[in-house]
Enzyme design. Sequence first.
Site, mmCIF file in Angstrom:
data_model
loop_
_atom_site.group_PDB
_atom_site.id
_atom_site.type_symbol
_atom_site.label_atom_id
_atom_site.label_comp_id
_atom_site.label_asym_id
_atom_site.label_seq_id
_atom_site.Cartn_x
_atom_site.Cartn_y
_atom_site.Cartn_z
ATOM 1 N N GLU A 45 -1.984 5.409 -3.211
ATOM 2 C CA GLU A 45 -1.051 4.609 -3.905
ATOM 3 C C GLU A 45 -1.590 4.745 -5.478
ATOM 4 O O GLU A 45 -2.860 5.227 -5.544
ATOM 5 C CB GLU A 45 -1.809 3.218 -3.978
ATOM 6 N N LYS A 120 5.093 -2.684 -2.822
ATOM 7 C CA LYS A 120 3.915 -3.639 -2.553
ATOM 8 C C LYS A 120 4.319 -5.149 -2.231
ATOM 9 O O LYS A 120 4.974 -5.550 -2.874
ATOM 10 C CB LYS A 120 2.908 -3.405 -2.879
ATOM 11 N N CYS A 154 -1.706 -0.267 1.132
ATOM 12 C CA CYS A 154 -3.292 -0.731 0.434
ATOM 13 C C CYS A 154 -3.257 -2.135 1.085
ATOM 14 O O CYS A 154 -3.696 -2.550 2.824
ATOM 15 C CB CYS A 154 -3.683 -0.282 -0.895
#
Length: 291
Positions: A45, A120, A154
Amino acid sequence: MTTLKIATIQYGLTDIHSAEHYWELMAEKLQEAVRQEAELVVLPEYVTAHLLSLVPAMDNEEACRYLDSFTTVYRNFFQHHSKETDMVIVAGSHICQEADGYVNTAFMFFPDGRVETQNKFHLTPEEKHRWLLKGGDSLNIIHTRWGKAAILTCYDIEFPEIARIAAARGVELILCPSYTDSAAGYHRVRHCCQARAVENQLFVALSGIVGSLPVGRPQIDEGHCQAGVFAPCDVPFPNDGILMSGRLNENMAVYTTVDFSELHKNRKHGVVAPFYDRRPDLYEREEKARV
């Protein structure tokens, strides 16, 4: 095709002196993966945030605008290298602009020119309140020659619901590019990667940023990670579910081959079967009772 060789990257922050230097270093990492005969590369990321070290410190809005200015170069670079190397490349995530604002988008490049993306979903407080990013609202189930994959970036891996939805839709490999700037943040993501592998009986590949910049920037200064590939803690896999992991906080790549036929054996003959033994009726009833 039942086997897949994965290169998951612990990307080291170093002193770069130009954008060209950055892309040269990136090309070197990809060539190393070619020499190791990797078929899939997973970068971290915010991998392009390293480019912020080339300019004076910016506020987050300026940083988003600056990083987005590299979007065309970023896409062209990884499309070219995916085709040239015949590797599928998860090129970490990159800040880019959409109609309603900036998003943190993971890109997956295929040798035939196909590009898959995943915004995300779950934004950290910093991403929401300081970066002012917009969260994703649609799960992309990515079809590959070895099966179905999904990208949970993440913080996304810390939410079991979205991983379970992916698994229920046939995903057997979750890709988790991450950037954690503290040991605690790393361990949250790492433990959740392993939990998602156990409860969904699938593979999870984690990558991350390590090291520190000589002169930090508000958006990126240091990273903590021990990249790895994880499986259920059950036969026929290792007792701890770790197929391979790197050396903590070292600039390196982690290589391992996953065998999806072994995953199918686990789902059929494992000591436990959490993917199948759920009690949706119970959960729904208890959820209603709570209200």
